[in-house]
Motif scaffolding. Structure first.
Motif, PDB file in Angstrom:
ATOM      1  N   ASP B  37       0.829  -1.209   0.000  1.00 31.70           N
ATOM      2  CA  ASP B  37       0.000   0.000   0.000  1.00 31.70           C
ATOM      3  C   ASP B  37       0.862   1.257   0.000  1.00 31.70           C
ATOM      4  OD1 ASP B  37      -1.899  -1.906   0.298  1.00 31.70           O
ATOM      5  OD2 ASP B  37      -2.457  -1.399   2.352  1.00 31.70           O
ATOM      6  N   ARG B  38       2.100   1.069   0.368  1.00 30.69           N
ATOM      7  CA  ARG B  38       3.037   2.175   0.511  1.00 30.69           C
ATOM      8  C   ARG B  38       2.495   3.232   1.486  1.00 30.69           C
ATOM      9  NH1 ARG B  38       3.802   1.613  -5.416  1.00 30.69           N
ATOM     10  NH2 ARG B  38       3.104   3.739  -5.800  1.00 30.69           N
ATOM     11  N   VAL B  39       2.109   2.727   2.646  1.00 33.52           N
ATOM     12  CA  VAL B  39       1.675   3.613   3.732  1.00 33.52           C
ATOM     13  C   VAL B  39       2.182   2.979   5.029  1.00 33.52           C
ATOM     14  CG1 VAL B  39      -0.279   4.619   4.957  1.00 33.52           C
ATOM     15  CG2 VAL B  39      -0.462   4.194   2.507  1.00 33.52           C
ATOM     16  N   THR B  40       2.912   3.741   5.835  1.00 30.20           N
ATOM     17  CA  THR B  40       3.381   3.175   7.103  1.00 30.20           C
ATOM     18  C   THR B  40       2.257   3.245   8.113  1.00 30.20           C
ATOM     19  OG1 THR B  40       4.209   5.364   7.642  1.00 30.20           O
ATOM     20  CG2 THR B  40       5.825   3.765   6.887  1.00 30.20           C
ATOM     21  N   TYR B  41       1.590   2.118   8.311  1.00 27.92           N
ATOM     22  CA  TYR B  41       0.448   2.118   9.223  1.00 27.92           C
ATOM     23  C   TYR B  41       0.874   2.191  10.685  1.00 27.92           C
ATOM     24  CZ  TYR B  41      -2.210   0.766   5.122  1.00 27.92           C
ATOM     25  OH  TYR B  41      -2.786   0.754   3.882  1.00 27.92           O
ATOM     26  N   THR B  42       2.039   1.617  10.981  1.00 23.22           N
ATOM     27  CA  THR B  42       2.419   1.531  12.396  1.00 23.22           C
ATOM     28  C   THR B  42       3.496   2.542  12.777  1.00 23.22           C
ATOM     29  OG1 THR B  42       3.952  -0.214  11.783  1.00 23.22           O
ATOM     30  CG2 THR B  42       1.813  -0.905  12.606  1.00 23.22           C
ATOM     31  N   LYS B  43       3.850   3.409  11.842  1.00 29.48           N
ATOM     32  CA  LYS B  43       4.831   4.455  12.167  1.00 29.48           C
ATOM     33  C   LYS B  43       4.126   5.809  12.089  1.00 29.48           C
ATOM     34  CE  LYS B  43       8.050   1.659  12.690  1.00 29.48           C
ATOM     35  NZ  LYS B  43       8.584   0.818  11.653  1.00 29.48           N
ATOM     36  N   ASN B  44       4.720   6.799  12.682  1.00 28.27           N
ATOM     37  CA  ASN B  44       4.175   8.152  12.580  1.00 28.27           C
ATOM     38  C   ASN B  44       2.710   8.196  13.010  1.00 28.27           C
ATOM     39  OD1 ASN B  44       6.693   8.746  11.185  1.00 28.27           O
ATOM     40  ND2 ASN B  44       5.768   7.832   9.383  1.00 28.27           N
ATOM     41  N   ILE B  45       2.420   7.464  14.079  1.00 28.29           N
ATOM     42  CA  ILE B  45       1.024   7.230  14.459  1.00 28.29           C
ATOM     43  C   ILE B  45       0.208   8.509  14.729  1.00 28.29           C
ATOM     44  CG2 ILE B  45      -0.412   6.191  16.288  1.00 28.29           C
ATOM     45  CD1 ILE B  45       1.511   3.782  16.088  1.00 28.29           C
ATOM     46  N   PRO B  46       0.747   9.508  15.420  1.00 28.70           N
ATOM     47  CA  PRO B  46      -0.084  10.703  15.648  1.00 28.70           C
ATOM     48  C   PRO B  46      -0.569  11.324  14.339  1.00 28.70           C
ATOM     49  CG  PRO B  46       1.938  10.810  16.946  1.00 28.70           C
ATOM     50  CD  PRO B  46       2.070   9.616  16.064  1.00 28.70           C
ATOM     51  N   TYR B  47       0.296  11.316  13.332  1.00 29.99           N
ATOM     52  CA  TYR B  47      -0.114  11.878  12.033  1.00 29.99           C
ATOM     53  C   TYR B  47      -1.176  11.003  11.385  1.00 29.99           C
ATOM     54  CZ  TYR B  47       3.931  14.899  12.529  1.00 29.99           C
ATOM     55  OH  TYR B  47       4.824  15.818  12.974  1.00 29.99           O
ATOM     56  N   GLY B  48      -0.999   9.713  11.556  1.00 32.46           N
ATOM     57  CA  GLY B  48      -1.976   8.780  11.001  1.00 32.46           C
ATOM     58  C   GLY B  48      -3.334   8.976  11.645  1.00 32.46           C
ATOM     59  N   LEU B  49      -3.330   9.130  12.963  1.00 32.65           N
ATOM     60  CA  LEU B  49      -4.599   9.300  13.673  1.00 32.65           C
ATOM     61  C   LEU B  49      -5.265  10.611  13.272  1.00 32.65           C
ATOM     62  CD1 LEU B  49      -3.725   8.059  17.286  1.00 32.65           C
ATOM     63  CD2 LEU B  49      -5.134   6.914  15.549  1.00 32.65           C
ATOM     64  N   ASN B  50      -4.477  11.642  13.191  1.00 32.96           N
ATOM     65  CA  ASN B  50      -5.017  12.939  12.779  1.00 32.96           C
ATOM     66  C   ASN B  50      -5.632  12.824  11.378  1.00 32.96           C
ATOM     67  OD1 ASN B  50      -5.458  15.789  12.696  1.00 32.96           O
ATOM     68  ND2 ASN B  50      -3.564  16.022  11.523  1.00 32.96           N
ATOM     69  N   GLY B  51      -4.886  12.192  10.479  1.00 29.11           N
ATOM     70  CA  GLY B  51      -5.374  12.024   9.103  1.00 29.11           C
ATOM     71  C   GLY B  51      -6.655  11.215   9.073  1.00 29.11           C
ATOM     72  N   ALA B  52      -6.676  10.124   9.833  1.00 29.01           N
ATOM     73  CA  ALA B  52      -7.852   9.252   9.828  1.00 29.01           C
ATOM     74  C   ALA B  52      -9.065   9.996  10.391  1.00 29.01           C
ATOM     75  CB  ALA B  52      -7.564   8.007  10.660  1.00 29.01           C
ATOM     76  N   ALA B  53      -8.858  10.716  11.495  1.00 33.14           N
ATOM     77  CA  ALA B  53      -9.972  11.421  12.124  1.00 33.14           C
ATOM     78  C   ALA B  53     -10.538  12.476  11.173  1.00 33.14           C
ATOM     79  CB  ALA B  53      -9.507  12.070  13.427  1.00 33.14           C
ATOM     80  N   ARG B  54      -9.655  13.217  10.532  1.00 29.55           N
ATOM     81  CA  ARG B  54     -10.123  14.256   9.592  1.00 29.55           C
ATOM     82  C   ARG B  54     -10.911  13.625   8.449  1.00 29.55           C
ATOM     83  NH1 ARG B  54      -7.567  19.222   9.852  1.00 29.55           N
ATOM     84  NH2 ARG B  54      -8.251  19.611   7.726  1.00 29.55           N
ATOM     85  N   SER B  55     -10.364  12.520   7.963  1.00 36.81           N
ATOM     86  CA  SER B  55     -10.949  11.875   6.797  1.00 36.81           C
ATOM     87  C   SER B  55     -12.357  11.350   7.089  1.00 36.81           C
ATOM     88  CB  SER B  55     -10.031  10.736   6.347  1.00 36.81           C
ATOM     89  OG  SER B  55     -10.615   9.981   5.336  1.00 36.81           O
TER      90      SER B  55
END
Ligand code: SF4
Ligand code: SF4
Lengths: 461, 225
Positions: B37-55
């Motif tokens: 998928d070329r997405v680090t799901y388990t790294k950079n988690i705060p950014y991931g959570l922010n992105g997911a919540a916004r989305s």
């Protein structure tokens, strides 16, 4: 299994095959052979099984067929709302079918898939931000390109481009020597005006490693000279690598993931060798996407980040303006109306939407936004490699109408285009539609208005 | 017959629905692959959570995204439709009575007149969605039989429920049909595109993480949907 001598499933790995392909003007024989090219359905089926996982399968299966993505695609708008151009239709009728049929498709299907994957989509990813279901269509089109490439169904120029990367580690036939020579030449060209100007080659532990687009040494060497002068004026401790200097990736546009990996590893290799603090990428959009956004994944870096922090050129410019490393002569700011082309690759897909505006506040007096802009901006029409593909020239020219109208609406005659592909597309908009506009990278504009500190000026004798 | 439909079959439908949805989510997460998928799901988690919540967040708000704002009428229809479908059965008085009688659970119920309005809303908006599907060339080209069938499955419980409540002709017959169509919908959810009940969130969260950790979220603070 019919395979052509030029059009076949093998990627280009030797100078000889590359030359043979180049000799086939406009790919005439190549496309003729493509008509006969067999599809290895077993291999294609296996590839899909191995690489098409829950993310893409879910995207394909939950599409609500609501059509909200239609208006988001500039091709749909530019082609009088042709339903064939609705992103969801384009992807469902190609990748969707391929996955449903587990790769069991024929030659005609693959040629049509190719014509859509390259001729009707620039992978600008705009539709993805307009889809309520969160379906990443740009990502899927890119994946589709990879499937097409694996079977040899790829536009002639893209096959050449990917071959160039495999052989020269650059999108054009520029060797390391050519590159080093060009840098030396650019120093000579400019040293009269800037006596201590250098392009430091392979200097270790510098603050910045600067990397470019192969078109610069090939066609626009003055761009390298301009970059050197600006770093010089800003007093940066910088370097360029003799190997690993090329950031772009036609291999990415071709869907040649192996070639793209080779290319990006070359750049990361230079970083490992020279240990700079940061990397700066020239004014190119897809180079940034290939090396900074996708590259870490191809190279298997678990952090998802480049080995050192990387800035797009616009970020460096803004930093230099803010810190006063570059000072603008207020009298020389751009007075006429000016607009700014947001490159999909580092704006929508790279998060740099505010940077351009801040730069404009330093250098322009009458800055005008296109509508829509920033993350929501339309592709220039030439992204995804489309600028370089003869087979789809006409389709591209039609697609460019949207950008043409956006520019016209601003009333500006000058378009700032900090991206090679956008720069080309906007040049071609002028060529095709004759609007009387001009276009420019940031570097020459900055050079025309930056204050050169006295100690860097030639001493008069 | 009635006992079977409102007893074992109802239980089965609910279980099928819940287990089916859970399985979908598990399979989805299992199939995520940071390299493919070329997405680090388990790294950079705060950014991931922010992105997911916004989305997820902006898309759940009417007119919360540019796409919703660009299509004001459609957005209204879609939100009314979904609101009606989710809200009405949960807080319908008749359903509350069943809950109370069987398990003694007391939840808040909406007045029947409001339920009527919402039900008609669901039916009307479904009809508009169907007509839109036929009328707009850009939507017609996408539409398949499946798309129409799932729409019908989703509104059937509302049509039958409305008829049963208003005692049109044989209300027992309509009531049976109502329960059956509700069960059909529950069973159809994991088996059809209606699985977007959960996959919408999977997909939105995934794309949110993509934009959050990879496509600029670390430099911009998040996609302006
Ligand atoms: S907007 Fe999304 S869900 Fe709607 S048709 Fe397009 S891809 Fe499908
Ligand atoms: S990625 Fe861009 S060009 Fe491709 S279908 Fe979507 S909006 Fe159109």
């Amino acid at each position: 299994m019919a395979q052509g001598t030029l059009c076949n499933r093998q990627p280009i790995n030797t100078e000889e095959t590359l030359q043979a392909l180049l000799a086939d003007t406009q790919g005439k024989i190549y496309y003729k052979e493509m008509q006969e090219l067999d599809v290895d359905t077993t291999a294609l089926g296996l590839l899909i099984e191995k690489t098409c996982k829950s993310r893409i399968r879910t995207w394909l299966s939950i599409c609500a067929k609501c059509g909200l993505c239609a208006d988001s695609c500039f091709f749909y708008l530019a082609n009088n709302h042709d339903p064939e151009q609705v992103p969801a239709h384009k992807i469902q009728s190609t990748l969707g079918e391929l996955v449903r049929r587990k790769g069991n498709v024929d030659n005609a299907f693959m040629i049509r898939a190719m014509d859509i994957a390259w001729g009707k989509c620039t992978c600008c990813n705009r539709c993805s931000i307009y889809c309520p279901m969160g379906i990443g269509m740009g990502v899927m089109f890119s994946y589709l390109r990879g499937l097409c490439f694996s079977q040899g169904f790829v536009p002639w120029e893209m096959k050449i481009g990917s071959g160039m990367h495999r052989i020269y580690r650059a999108q054009m036939d520029i060797t390391s020597e050519d590159w080093v020579d060009t840098c030396e030449w650019m120093v000579e060209e400019n040293e009269e005006e800037y006596p201590q100007l250098e392009i430091p080659m392979d200097k270790e532990n510098s603050d910045i490693i600067y990397t470019v687009n192969a078109r610069e040494p090939k066609h626009y060497p003055e761009d390298i000279g301009d970059a050197a002068i600006l770093f010089h004026i800003a007093g940066e401790n910088w370097t360029v690598p003799s190997k690993g200097w090329e950031e772009t990736s036609l291999a990415m546009f071709a869907g040649d993931w192996e070639g793209a990996t080779m290319q990006v590893k070359e750049v990361y290799g230079a970083i490992d060798r020279l240990k700079p603090k940061r990397m700066v990428v020239t004014e190119c959009g897809h180079a940034y996407r290939a090396t900074v956004i996708e590259g870490p994944y191809w190279a298997g870096l678990e952090s998802g980040k480049t080995p050192v922090e990387t800035l797009h050129y616009v970020e460096w410019v803004l930093e230099a303006l803010k810190t006063g490393k570059l000072k603008i002569d207020p009298a020389k700011k751009i007075k006429e109306p000016v607009t700014y082309q947001d490159s999909c690759n580092y704006i929508r897909n790279g998060g740099l939407s505010t940077v351009g505006r801040e730069i404009m506040s330093f250098i322009a007096e009458d800055f005008r936004e296109m509508k829509p802009c920033k993350e929501h901006n339309f592709c220039c029409g030439g992204g995804g490699g489309l600028n370089g593909i003869g087979r789809y020239r006409q389709q591209r020219n039609v697609g460019m109408k949207i950008k043409r109208d956006q520019i016209l609406e601003t009333g500006a005659k000058l378009v700032i285009t900090p991206c090679h592909n956008c720069w080309d597309a906007i040049r071609d908009i002028e060529e095709v539609y004759k609007l009387g506009i001009r276009w420019s990278f940031l570097k020459p504009l900055l050079l025309s208005m930056v204050i050169v500190p006295a100690h860097l000026k030639p001493t008069e004798e | 017959m009635y006992l079977f439909i409102t007893g074992p079959l109802l239980w089965f439908s609910f279980l099928f629905f819940i287990i089916g949805c859970v399985v979908h989510v598990i399979l989805y997460i299992n199939g995520l692959d940071w390299k493919l998928d070329r997405v680090t799901y388990t790294k950079n988690i705060p950014y991931g959570l922010n992105g997911a919540a916004r989305s997820v967040f902006f898309w759940l708000i009417p007119y919360g995204t540019q796409s919703w704002r660009n299509n004001p009428a459609f957005t209204l229809i879609v939100f009314l439709f979904h609101f009606g479908i989710l809200f009405t059965p949960l807080f319908l008085n008749a359903h509350q009575v069943i809950l109370r009688e069987r398990w003694g659970i007391n939840l808040w119920a909406i007045p029947d007149s409001l339920a009527d309005v919402l039900t008609l809303c669901v039916i009307a908006t479904a009809l508009i969605l169907l007509l839109r599907r036929i009328a707009l060339p850009s939507v017609r080209i996408l539409s398949t039989f499946h798309d129409i069938v799932v729409l019908v499955i989703a509104v059937l419980p509302f049509i039958t429920g409305f008829l049963a409540y208003h005692q049109v002709s044989d209300s027992q017959f309509w009531l049976m049909l109502h329960v059956l169509s509700g069960e059909l919908m529950l069973i159809a959810i994991p088996l059809s595109k209606l699985s977007h009940v959960v996959k919408f969130f999977c997909s939105r969260v995934q794309l949110g993480i993509d934009f959050g950790v990879k496509r600029g979220g670390m430099k911009s603070g998040g996609m302006k949907w």
